[in-house]
Design a protein around this motif. Structure first.
Motif, mmCIF file in Angstrom:
data_model
loop_
_atom_site.group_PDB
_atom_site.id
_atom_site.type_symbol
_atom_site.label_atom_id
_atom_site.label_comp_id
_atom_site.label_asym_id
_atom_site.label_seq_id
_atom_site.Cartn_x
_atom_site.Cartn_y
_atom_site.Cartn_z
ATOM 1 N N ARG A 1 0.838 -1.194 0.000
ATOM 2 C CA ARG A 1 0.000 0.000 0.000
ATOM 3 C C ARG A 1 0.873 1.244 0.000
ATOM 4 O O ARG A 1 2.102 1.159 0.137
ATOM 5 C CB ARG A 1 -0.931 -0.001 1.212
ATOM 6 C CG ARG A 1 -0.213 -0.061 2.556
ATOM 7 C CD ARG A 1 -1.202 -0.152 3.691
ATOM 8 N NE ARG A 1 -0.516 -0.071 4.988
ATOM 9 C CZ ARG A 1 -1.147 -0.020 6.147
ATOM 10 N NH1 ARG A 1 -2.468 -0.071 6.183
ATOM 11 N NH2 ARG A 1 -0.465 0.067 7.274
ATOM 12 N N TRP A 2 0.246 2.419 -0.114
ATOM 13 C CA TRP A 2 1.022 3.646 -0.299
ATOM 14 C C TRP A 2 1.559 4.213 1.001
ATOM 15 O O TRP A 2 2.536 4.946 1.007
ATOM 16 C CB TRP A 2 0.162 4.706 -0.994
ATOM 17 C CG TRP A 2 -1.042 5.142 -0.206
ATOM 18 C CD1 TRP A 2 -2.283 4.573 -0.222
ATOM 19 C CD2 TRP A 2 -1.117 6.229 0.724
ATOM 20 N NE1 TRP A 2 -3.127 5.233 0.631
ATOM 21 C CE2 TRP A 2 -2.441 6.254 1.226
ATOM 22 C CE3 TRP A 2 -0.207 7.174 1.186
ATOM 23 C CZ2 TRP A 2 -2.871 7.192 2.157
ATOM 24 C CZ3 TRP A 2 -0.638 8.106 2.120
ATOM 25 C CH2 TRP A 2 -1.951 8.113 2.592
ATOM 26 N N ARG A 3 0.937 3.907 2.156
ATOM 27 C CA ARG A 3 1.398 4.477 3.418
ATOM 28 C C ARG A 3 2.146 3.427 4.245
ATOM 29 O O ARG A 3 2.023 2.237 4.025
ATOM 30 C CB ARG A 3 0.222 5.035 4.219
ATOM 31 C CG ARG A 3 -0.784 4.007 4.686
ATOM 32 C CD ARG A 3 -1.875 4.679 5.513
ATOM 33 N NE ARG A 3 -2.821 3.724 6.047
ATOM 34 C CZ ARG A 3 -3.901 3.296 5.411
ATOM 35 N NH1 ARG A 3 -4.165 3.732 4.196
ATOM 36 N NH2 ARG A 3 -4.708 2.419 5.962
ATOM 37 N N GLU A 4 2.913 3.923 5.224
ATOM 38 C CA GLU A 4 3.678 3.037 6.094
ATOM 39 C C GLU A 4 2.768 2.328 7.095
ATOM 40 O O GLU A 4 1.824 2.936 7.598
ATOM 41 C CB GLU A 4 4.740 3.850 6.855
ATOM 42 C CG GLU A 4 5.815 4.451 5.971
ATOM 43 C CD GLU A 4 6.765 3.396 5.400
ATOM 44 O OE1 GLU A 4 6.771 2.262 5.944
ATOM 45 O OE2 GLU A 4 7.476 3.703 4.441
ATOM 46 N N PRO A 5 3.065 1.075 7.434
ATOM 47 C CA PRO A 5 4.031 0.203 6.754
ATOM 48 C C PRO A 5 3.507 -0.178 5.381
ATOM 49 O O PRO A 5 2.316 -0.482 5.222
ATOM 50 C CB PRO A 5 4.122 -1.006 7.692
ATOM 51 C CG PRO A 5 2.792 -1.046 8.374
ATOM 52 C CD PRO A 5 2.353 0.369 8.533
ATOM 53 N N THR A 6 4.360 -0.170 4.393
ATOM 54 C CA THR A 6 3.907 -0.359 3.016
ATOM 55 C C THR A 6 3.480 -1.792 2.722
ATOM 56 O O THR A 6 2.477 -2.017 2.055
ATOM 57 C CB THR A 6 5.008 0.068 2.039
ATOM 58 O OG1 THR A 6 6.207 -0.656 2.340
ATOM 59 C CG2 THR A 6 5.267 1.551 2.132
#
Length: 322
Positions: free
Chosen positions: A160-165
């Motif tokens: 995905r685009w946000r952490e954690p990816t």
């Protein structure tokens, strides 16, 4: 037309089994009385069809009765062959199956309709991806499709685009959607939408899940699209458009619905925008055909860019650059 409706009743009973007059009427968007008359006409024509009374009753065909596709019109035959998407079918691992099915359907068509089917295949080709994309690599798509078809639970590693990816997810895949050349899987819990090309690893469990009987994939996707557009355009701009200049999409619809044309021919309208950055890039493409009045931050941003462009192009180019 009545003849087409009679064929529709016959095919509905052939594919779905027993159906009540009310169900047939709802499917065909006619009255129950019309269904009664059509059923009588089919019986008079020798179709082995009969009805059972009572709560569990309805119409059905005698066991073993099948009809060929002689009820297809030329337009229906053309639409049938236009509907096949060989590229996406191949990605799903169904390319050979689709080709075989089209051959069988063509063989079952009346001779006079075969040229229509051949003509549509030879003159129209559907290519889903856009011009400026290479298309996503989706090596795991057949495995996802198999899990969708067989109601099998998936363990995936998803980027995905946000952490954690990179995250691990247990998915119950309800359906697949192809949008602008990109595959998405709709899966529980939620349900939520995942890009298939962002699935890095996949394991199919032996576990089988129960797909909700009332889940409507097309309805879910339509709601997702509406929500996406609502979230996308959370701000607005007040603009003036020169005569003959048109905006597209939601902005264009806003101009059409609420724009005001001044005596000088320019149109003033409030239009939705995604952000100042996005609107800055989009509106610059129109050059002097648009003036942004508000928000002040967007107007100032475009003014700075125009000043920089004027400074860059204000002097003649060096002939040595030719």
């Amino acid at each position: 037309m009545k003849s087409g409706r009679l064929v529709s009743i016959l095919l509905l009973l052939q594919t779905r089994g027993r159906m009540t007059a009310a169900q047939l009427a709802a499917e065909l968007e006619v009255s129950v009385r019309t269904v009664y008359r059509d059923v009588e006409a089919l019986s008079a024509a020798g179709v082995p069809l009969y009805g059972d009374a009572g709560h569990a009753g309805g119409y059905r065909l005698l066991g073993g009765y099948r009809t060929r596709l002689t009820g297809l019109t030329a337009d229906e035959a053309e639409a049938l062959f236009l509907a096949g998407l060989p590229g996406p079918a191949a990605e799903l691992g169904l390319g050979d199956v689709l080709a075989a099915a089209r051959l069988k359907v063509r063989a079952a068509l009346p001779a006079e309709l075969r040229p229509h089917a051949d003509r549509i295949s030879g003159r129209f080709h559907l290519d889903a991806p856009g011009w400026y994309t290479e298309g996503d690599e989706v090596p795991l798509l057949p495995a996802v499709a198999d899990a969708v078809w067989n109601n099998r639970v998936l363990d995936v590693v998803y980027r995905r685009w946000r952490e954690p990816t990179d995250v691990r997810r247990r998915l119950e895949p309800y359906g697949l959607v192809l949008k602008a050349g990109r595959w998405y899987v709709v899966a529980a819990p939620g349900p939520r939408t995942y890009r298939v090309d962002q699935i890095l690893e996949l394991t199919t469990r032996d576990e089988v899940f129960t797909r909700p009987g009332d889940f409507d994939l097309a309805g879910y996707w339509a709601a997702c699209r509406r929500d996406f557009h609502d979230r996308l355009h959370r701000a607005e701009a007040l603009v003036r458009l020169a005569p003959g200049v048109h905006l597209t999409g939601a902005a264009g619809r806003a101009v059409d619905d609420g724009g005001r044309t001044d005596p000088d021919g320019w149109t003033v309208a409030r239009v939705p925008i995604e952000s100042v950055d996005h609107a800055h890039a989009e509106f610059l493409r129109l050059g002097a055909g648009i003036e942004v009045l508000r928000p002040v931050a967007l107007r100032a941003r475009i003014a700075r860019t125009a000043t920089e462009l004027a400074r860059l192009y204000g002097n003649p180019a060096d002939p040595g650059d030719d």
